[in-house]
Design a protein around this motif. Structure first.
Motif, PDB file in Angstrom:
ATOM      1  N   SER A 309       0.834  -1.204   0.000  1.00 13.47           N
ATOM      2  CA  SER A 309       0.000   0.000   0.000  1.00 13.47           C
ATOM      3  C   SER A 309       0.871   1.256   0.000  1.00 13.47           C
ATOM      4  O   SER A 309       0.542   2.250  -0.640  1.00 13.47           O
ATOM      5  CB  SER A 309      -0.964  -0.010   1.183  1.00 13.47           C
ATOM      6  N   LEU A 310       2.021   1.211   0.681  1.00 13.99           N
ATOM      7  CA  LEU A 310       2.928   2.367   0.644  1.00 13.99           C
ATOM      8  C   LEU A 310       3.471   2.551  -0.761  1.00 13.99           C
ATOM      9  O   LEU A 310       3.512   3.663  -1.287  1.00 13.99           O
ATOM     10  CB  LEU A 310       4.091   2.150   1.609  1.00 13.99           C
TER      11      LEU A 310
ATOM     12  N   LEU B  83       3.168  12.361   6.004  1.00 21.23           N
ATOM     13  CA  LEU B  83       2.258  12.104   7.130  1.00 21.23           C
ATOM     14  C   LEU B  83       1.384  10.906   6.836  1.00 21.23           C
ATOM     15  O   LEU B  83       1.081  10.105   7.723  1.00 21.23           O
ATOM     16  CB  LEU B  83       1.403  13.345   7.398  1.00 21.23           C
ATOM     17  N   TRP B  84       0.992  10.759   5.549  1.00 14.18           N
ATOM     18  CA  TRP B  84       0.180   9.596   5.187  1.00 14.18           C
ATOM     19  C   TRP B  84       0.962   8.307   5.447  1.00 14.18           C
ATOM     20  O   TRP B  84       0.440   7.339   5.978  1.00 14.18           O
ATOM     21  CB  TRP B  84      -0.228   9.693   3.721  1.00 14.18           C
ATOM     22  N   CYS B  85       2.246   8.323   5.066  1.00  6.49           N
ATOM     23  CA  CYS B  85       3.097   7.142   5.276  1.00  6.49           C
ATOM     24  C   CYS B  85       3.222   6.831   6.771  1.00  6.49           C
ATOM     25  O   CYS B  85       3.165   5.671   7.175  1.00  6.49           O
ATOM     26  CB  CYS B  85       4.485   7.372   4.711  1.00  6.49           C
ATOM     27  N   ARG B  91      -0.429   2.288  11.674  1.00  3.09           N
ATOM     28  CA  ARG B  91      -1.657   1.515  11.733  1.00  3.09           C
ATOM     29  C   ARG B  91      -1.422   0.028  11.496  1.00  3.09           C
ATOM     30  O   ARG B  91      -2.283  -0.796  11.761  1.00  3.09           O
ATOM     31  CB  ARG B  91      -2.622   2.048  10.664  1.00  3.09           C
ATOM     32  N   SER B  92      -0.243  -0.316  10.944  1.00  3.62           N
ATOM     33  CA  SER B  92      -0.020  -1.720  10.617  1.00  3.62           C
ATOM     34  C   SER B  92       0.659  -2.412  11.792  1.00  3.62           C
ATOM     35  O   SER B  92       1.636  -1.916  12.352  1.00  3.62           O
ATOM     36  CB  SER B  92       0.819  -1.843   9.351  1.00  3.62           C
ATOM     37  N   LEU B 114      -2.228  10.788  14.363  1.00  2.00           N
ATOM     38  CA  LEU B 114      -1.119   9.832  14.480  1.00  2.00           C
ATOM     39  C   LEU B 114      -1.249   9.029  15.769  1.00  2.00           C
ATOM     40  O   LEU B 114      -0.983   7.831  15.801  1.00  2.00           O
ATOM     41  CB  LEU B 114       0.221  10.558  14.433  1.00  2.00           C
ATOM     42  N   GLN B 115      -1.678   9.716  16.854  1.00  2.25           N
ATOM     43  CA  GLN B 115      -1.861   8.989  18.120  1.00  2.25           C
ATOM     44  C   GLN B 115      -2.919   7.896  17.957  1.00  2.25           C
ATOM     45  O   GLN B 115      -2.753   6.770  18.430  1.00  2.25           O
ATOM     46  CB  GLN B 115      -2.284   9.945  19.244  1.00  2.25           C
ATOM     47  N   LEU B 116      -4.019   8.232  17.276  1.00  2.00           N
ATOM     48  CA  LEU B 116      -5.088   7.240  17.085  1.00  2.00           C
ATOM     49  C   LEU B 116      -4.589   6.076  16.237  1.00  2.00           C
ATOM     50  O   LEU B 116      -4.888   4.908  16.508  1.00  2.00           O
ATOM     51  CB  LEU B 116      -6.304   7.900  16.423  1.00  2.00           C
TER      52      LEU B 116
END
Lengths: 445, 200
Positions: A309-310, B83-85, B91-92, B114-116
């Motif tokens: 996904s990245l 930030l998306w990365c 999350r993983s 990011l904390q969530l």
């Protein structure tokens, strides 16, 4: 013109001075022949390659569909000509006769007239090796008709059994089937819809069904997809395309569908989509796996999903891994390679002189005199040398012409500064103005 | 509750443990050394996200033992992609530590996000920020500076905990040589009772 295959280029140029030449691209030629073979299957169920430049089709029971053998051959030639291809063809009762005739004029041999038809052709048309053909010519047997009448046993004893076998195959005494190769598996599925769809959820539902079918086909051939392409046809005959890459070969529909979500979001459906086509342009072998494996295996899967996904968002070449490399040059002592195409390797040992934790392209430092410099400025900060370890002399690799190393040898120093940072500096003693050229290239922990 | 218990159990023996499943910040000149120290103390895959145009790269031979083969380097272009990365990596679940170097100050909204994400993936995050570019959403903020060494073979650092949402702050001087996860704290008094250079 007098040009022929196997001729030396100088001879050919002498005959035809303005000859245009291109290097042969055998791989592409073979691919083109493979494509032509698939196309030729419209004339016969069994089509095989015949050498590097020919196709052999078994048209038993087919000609009446075209109105006779002559009509079939005309149809073939007309279509090839329209495609811009020059071809020669022959139809005969045996494979050998058809091969011989196609390379010597072409035509159609009626049933039972094989011996007459190919009798006048040279013996080299029989698919025998050049040595045998030359030996035959030396004893005066130049045409096939000369061979047909001769007794077999002395012929076989003198020229080997291959010649007799080829002769028998051409005459139909010995059978020779057309061995068509197996079709390479094609990984593509499509779906046409009676009514156009426009909702994202509908597209994803259609995609799920396609993925199920595609993955079943991948599993059957023990392969995993590396790239997937979803083509969507709109009602107004526009087209949209979503392509995703996978960090490793995979055939799990639920994990693949998640990667499509972002691409499908961005599609402009227009007046609706009425056909979907999903294909896997790039596949790799993937053996069946034990399902519900160990936690380590599931963790690997999850990590591969993350890398997929990245990679699909920022590009697979930007998701990297560090691999050790065999070089003493700091810049080349490790490689940054795309993580999707390389497995992790154990890191190098830390033996030898200390190395910094970060490395950057050399940045010039303004120094005062001395080796190592007593104080220097770098990145608009002033540093005073507290302790220096070195020098460690690294010589450029002469077998690479690296522009960064044109300045010759480098003397590396680990310099601890009074301000705190521990820096990796080097001097270039061979460059002009030696003693003033200092560069900072790394930072220690 | 779980965080608190883990933190307390760690705080007793190890002041530098980052609370799991939270995002932390480190600033100062030695922030990359701090990040590698944390990387050596986390088991499992590591992700380091740095903008594509930054010239600094981790050097494989200089990394602490066992870090190089677990490290994945992401080099997105642009702050949004970065930030998306970070969020995706946090999350993983399999990733143990995410290190990121944002260029601009992280907004409160982004910090909360990011904390969530870190809580959802049970992953620890560490943002290496410019000085005073921190976000209020961070769990802890460290200032890391390398110190000049008095003895030849020591590599002292001062790591101060400036902000801590669930505990006290503090400042420590320690020797860490960058080779493994081992370190030794320098006495808080900071005064030597022997001469800096051995007598000759």
């Amino acid at each position: 013109m007098g040009l022929s295959r196997g001729m030396a280029l100088a001879d050919a140029r002498a005959i035809c001075p303005d000859l245009a030449t291109r290097p042969a691209d055998l791989a592409r030629e073979a691919a083109a022949l493979g494509t032509l073979r698939r196309w030729a299957s419209r004339y016969a169920p069994m089509v095989a390659r015949d050498g590097v430049d020919g196709l052999m089709a078994d048209i038993s029971g087919v000609p009446h569909l075209y109105g006779g053998e002559a009509a079939l051959r005309d149809d073939l030639h007309a279509r090839l000509e329209r495609a811009g291809l020059t071809a020669a063809s022959a139809i005969a009762g045996t494979r050998g006769a058809a091969h011989a005739l196609a390379r010597h004029g072409g035509g159609i041999l009626a049933e039972g007239r094989i011996a007459d038809g190919i009798g006048s052709l040279p013996v080299s048309a029989l698919r025998i090796d050049p040595d045998t053909a030359e030996a035959l010519a030396r004893v005066g047997l130049s045409r096939i008709a000369d061979l047909i009448g001769l007794p077999r046993a002395p012929l076989a004893r003198r020229f080997g059994p291959g010649l007799v076998m080829r002769l028998d195959q051409a005459l139909g005494v010995q059978s020779e089937p057309v061995a068509a190769e197996a079709e390479a598996p094609h990984f593509g599925v499509r779906m046409t819809l009676p009514e156009p769809i426009g909702l994202q959820s509908d597209v994803m539902a259609g995609l799920t069904r396609l993925l199920d079918r595609l993955c079943a086909s991948l599993a059957l051939h023990q392969r995993g997809a590396r790239r997937l392409r979803l083509e969507l046809r709109r009602v107004d005959s526009g087209a949209a395309q979503v392509e995703i890459g996978l960090a490793r070969p995979m055939r799990d529909p639920t994990r693949m569908v998640a990667l499509f979500a972002r691409g499908v979001e961005e599609i402009d459906a227009g007046f609706g989509i009425d056909a979907l086509r999903l294909s896997a342009p790039l596949t790799e072998p993937l053996a069946p796996e034990q399902i519900g494996g160990s936690p380590a295996l599931r963790q690997d899967d999850a990590l591969a999903d993350l890398l997929s996904s990245l990679g699909n968002r920022i590009g697979f070449d930007r998701v990297q891994r560090l691999l050790p490399a065999d070089s003493l040059i700091p810049e080349r002592s490790y490689l940054l390679v795309p993580a999707a195409y390389a497995d992790a390797e154990p890191g190098p040992s830390r033996a030898g002189p200390a190395r910094p934790i970060t490395l950057f392209p050399p940045e010039p430092a303004t120094v005062t005199a001395g080796t190592p410099p007593a104080s220097f400025r770098w990145r608009r900060m002033r540093f005073t040398t507290l302790r220096a370890t070195g020098p460690e002399r690294i010589a450029p690799e002469w077998w690479f012409d690296d522009p960064a190393w044109r300045s010759g040898l480098r003397d590396y120093w680990r310099i601890e500064t009074r301000e705190g940072p521990r820096l990796w500096l080097f001097a270039t003693p061979q460059a002009p103005g030696a003693g003033r050229n200092w560069y900072v290239q790394g930072e220690f922990a | 509750m779980l965080h608190d218990r883990l933190r307390h159990s760690n705080q007793a023996d190890m002041p530098f443990s980052l609370a799991p499943a939270r995002v932390h910040e480190a600033e100062g000149h030695g922030r990359r050394a701090f990040a590698l120290f944390q990387a050596a103390r986390h088991k499992g895959p590591l992700v380091w996200i740095l903008p594509a145009h930054i010239p600094e790269r981790p050097m494989l031979r200089g990394l602490p033992e066992g870090v190089g083969e677990r490290l994945h380097l992401l080099r997105p272009e642009g702050e949004t992609d970065l930030l998306w990365c970070v969020e995706e990596a946090l999350r993983s679940a399999p990733v143990s530590l995410v290190i990121a170097e944002p260029e601009k100050p992280v907004s409160l909204t982004a910090g909360r996000r990011l904390q969530l994400a870190a809580e959802a993936g049970r992953t620890t995050g560490l943002l290496l920020i410019r000085r005073d570019a921190g976000s209020n959403a961070t769990e802890t903020r460290w200032r890391c500076e390398p110190l000049p060494a008095m003895a030849a073979d020591s590599t002292p650092h001062r790591w101060s905990l400036n902000k801590n949402k669930k505990g006290t702050t503090g400042s420590w001087v320690l020797n860490w040589d960058g080779a493994s996860a081992a370190f030794d704290l320098v006495a808080a008094a900071g005064e030597r009772h022997q001469p800096a250079e051995p007598a000759r």
